[in-house]
Design a protein around this motif. Structure first.
Motif, PDB file in Angstrom:
ATOM      1  N   GLY A 115       9.387  25.731 -18.841  1.00  0.00           N
ATOM      2  CA  GLY A 115       8.136  26.589 -18.555  1.00  0.00           C
ATOM      3  C   GLY A 115       6.770  25.829 -18.871  1.00  0.00           C
ATOM      4  O   GLY A 115       6.872  24.570 -18.945  1.00  0.00           O
ATOM      5  N   GLU A 116       5.806  26.579 -19.061  1.00  0.00           N
ATOM      6  CA  GLU A 116       4.422  25.923 -19.202  1.00  0.00           C
ATOM      7  C   GLU A 116       4.233  25.478 -20.487  1.00  0.00           C
ATOM      8  O   GLU A 116       4.089  24.125 -20.822  1.00  0.00           O
ATOM      9  CB  GLU A 116       3.546  26.853 -18.780  1.00  0.00           C
ATOM     10  N   ALA A 117       3.997  26.238 -21.581  1.00  0.00           N
ATOM     11  CA  ALA A 117       3.459  26.147 -22.873  1.00  0.00           C
ATOM     12  C   ALA A 117       3.844  27.220 -23.788  1.00  0.00           C
ATOM     13  O   ALA A 117       3.917  28.275 -23.528  1.00  0.00           O
ATOM     14  CB  ALA A 117       2.188  25.753 -22.899  1.00  0.00           C
ATOM     15  N   LEU A 148       9.796  26.772 -13.902  1.00  0.00           N
ATOM     16  CA  LEU A 148       9.370  28.219 -14.062  1.00  0.00           C
ATOM     17  C   LEU A 148       7.935  28.318 -14.175  1.00  0.00           C
ATOM     18  O   LEU A 148       7.283  27.958 -15.065  1.00  0.00           O
ATOM     19  CB  LEU A 148       9.781  28.870 -15.480  1.00  0.00           C
ATOM     20  N   GLY A 149       7.413  28.661 -12.672  1.00  0.00           N
ATOM     21  CA  GLY A 149       5.958  28.776 -12.752  1.00  0.00           C
ATOM     22  C   GLY A 149       5.261  27.513 -11.929  1.00  0.00           C
ATOM     23  O   GLY A 149       5.609  26.480 -12.076  1.00  0.00           O
ATOM     24  N   LYS A 150       3.967  28.011 -11.645  1.00  0.00           N
ATOM     25  CA  LYS A 150       3.313  26.715 -10.895  1.00  0.00           C
ATOM     26  C   LYS A 150       2.770  25.649 -11.709  1.00  0.00           C
ATOM     27  O   LYS A 150       2.881  24.471 -11.399  1.00  0.00           O
ATOM     28  CB  LYS A 150       2.043  27.408 -10.232  1.00  0.00           C
ATOM     29  N   VAL A 151       2.416  25.879 -13.037  1.00  0.00           N
ATOM     30  CA  VAL A 151       2.063  24.731 -13.753  1.00  0.00           C
ATOM     31  C   VAL A 151       3.245  24.012 -14.235  1.00  0.00           C
ATOM     32  O   VAL A 151       3.110  22.688 -14.138  1.00  0.00           O
ATOM     33  CB  VAL A 151       1.393  25.331 -15.491  1.00  0.00           C
ATOM     34  N   SER A 152       4.351  24.453 -14.320  1.00  0.00           N
ATOM     35  CA  SER A 152       5.604  23.243 -14.607  1.00  0.00           C
ATOM     36  C   SER A 152       5.778  22.534 -13.581  1.00  0.00           C
ATOM     37  O   SER A 152       5.963  21.385 -13.539  1.00  0.00           O
ATOM     38  CB  SER A 152       6.607  24.448 -15.087  1.00  0.00           C
ATOM     39  N   LEU A 187      14.678  23.065  -8.752  1.00  0.00           N
ATOM     40  CA  LEU A 187      14.297  24.293  -7.850  1.00  0.00           C
ATOM     41  C   LEU A 187      12.944  24.732  -8.579  1.00  0.00           C
ATOM     42  O   LEU A 187      13.207  24.661  -9.857  1.00  0.00           O
ATOM     43  CB  LEU A 187      15.184  25.328  -7.611  1.00  0.00           C
ATOM     44  N   VAL A 188      12.084  25.502  -7.857  1.00  0.00           N
ATOM     45  CA  VAL A 188      10.878  26.255  -8.603  1.00  0.00           C
ATOM     46  C   VAL A 188      11.063  27.476  -8.503  1.00  0.00           C
ATOM     47  O   VAL A 188      11.261  28.111  -7.096  1.00  0.00           O
ATOM     48  CB  VAL A 188       9.814  25.499  -7.909  1.00  0.00           C
ATOM     49  N   THR A 189      10.686  28.365  -9.486  1.00  0.00           N
ATOM     50  CA  THR A 189      10.806  29.681  -9.264  1.00  0.00           C
ATOM     51  C   THR A 189       9.706  30.351 -10.054  1.00  0.00           C
ATOM     52  O   THR A 189       8.773  29.704 -10.576  1.00  0.00           O
ATOM     53  CB  THR A 189      12.214  30.498  -9.778  1.00  0.00           C
ATOM     54  N   PHE A 190       9.670  31.769 -10.027  1.00  0.00           N
ATOM     55  CA  PHE A 190       8.273  32.341 -10.547  1.00  0.00           C
ATOM     56  C   PHE A 190       8.602  32.355 -11.800  1.00  0.00           C
ATOM     57  O   PHE A 190       9.572  32.280 -12.528  1.00  0.00           O
ATOM     58  CB  PHE A 190       8.361  33.809 -10.104  1.00  0.00           C
ATOM     59  N   HIS A 191       7.174  32.350 -12.960  1.00  0.00           N
ATOM     60  CA  HIS A 191       7.202  32.306 -14.152  1.00  0.00           C
ATOM     61  C   HIS A 191       7.560  33.834 -14.706  1.00  0.00           C
ATOM     62  O   HIS A 191       6.964  34.771 -13.993  1.00  0.00           O
ATOM     63  CB  HIS A 191       5.822  32.015 -14.677  1.00  0.00           C
TER      64      HIS A 191
END
Ligand code: URA
Length: 232
Positions: free
Chosen positions: A87-89, A166-170, A199-203
């Motif tokens: 994830g991001e943070a 998970l999400g754009k930032v990640s 793979l990239v998915t939505f947060h």
């Protein structure tokens, strides 16, 4: 194990010894084996390195977030997981408890994992940043630069079979990209020296706001499940 020279420099500055997979010589082949050809000595060394990394993260003062955090959030799960979610943070609740994804988004993440027959004990969940940005603002580029070597070392240590960003930032941090999420989804990337499929998915927090995109997230999860062959 191989790490990029920039990563090695950061890790050296932080006093982190990198875990190296031992080649089994005739002599070491005599020592007790835990599993998969890993000796007890190598397993102890591996556990020690993981613990040392955990301690380094908890004492980290490489960026200003150390001034406002309550706890660092190292990650949670199995250190032999096949699937690593990133994830991001940490948010407010994660900062308070020292565990990733424990708020509303975390509940959704748990349900997403359950949908592919997994749970947080069988995967590993980490974040790009180990400390909470105040007010849940976006991470700053310099914060990401300071913190990424920790995540890189976690990837090298865990050697997961699959990463799910998970999400754009990640995704942007892992791919060193500024592309929008849409352009990064629906394709397999390879990450780090180990070229782990990602793979990239939505947060999950985004999915709470936009439940109509859950069907697309489900398609992403099915791809992960298929690559893992049902065993994570
Ligand atoms: N959002 C994240 O990206 N990570 C967490 O740990 C919690 C919320």
């Amino acid at each position: 194990m191989t790490v990029a020279p920039w990563q090695a420099r950061y890790l050296q500055r932080m006093g982190i010894d990198l875990w190296r997979r031992r080649e089994l010589s005739d002599a070491s082949a005599q020592t007790p084996v835990v599993s998969d050809g890993v000796t007890t000595e190598a397993a102890d060394q591996r556990a020690g390195d993981w613990q040392a990394l955990r301690q380094t993260v908890s004492a980290c003062r490489l960026c200003g977030l150390c001034e406002t955090r309550q706890n660092t959030v190292f990650g949670v799960g199995s250190d032999s997981a096949d699937l690593l979610l990133i994830g991001e943070a940490p948010g407010a609740e994660e900062d308070r408890r020292g565990e990733p994804f424990v708020g509303a988004a975390g509940k959704l993440l748990d349900n997403m994992l359950r949908a592919i027959d997994l749970d947080r004990q069988r995967v590993f969940i980490a974040n790009v940043l180990k400390c909470r940005p105040p007010g849940n603002r976006d991470p700053k580029p310099e914060e990401i630069r300071s913190c990424m070597p920790y995540l890189g070392t976690q990837v090298e240590h865990l050697q997961p079979r699959v990463i799910l960003a998970l999400g754009k930032v990640s995704a942007q941090a892992l791919l060193e990209s500024t592309a929008p999420l849409k352009a990064m989804r629906e394709q397999w990337h390879q990450v780090g020296a180990l070229r782990v499929p990602m793979l990239v998915t939505f947060h999950p927090a985004y999915l709470l706001r936009r439940p109509e995109d859950k069907a697309k997230a489900w398609r992403d999860l099915c791809q992960v499940r298929d690559l893992l062959g049902g065993a994570a």
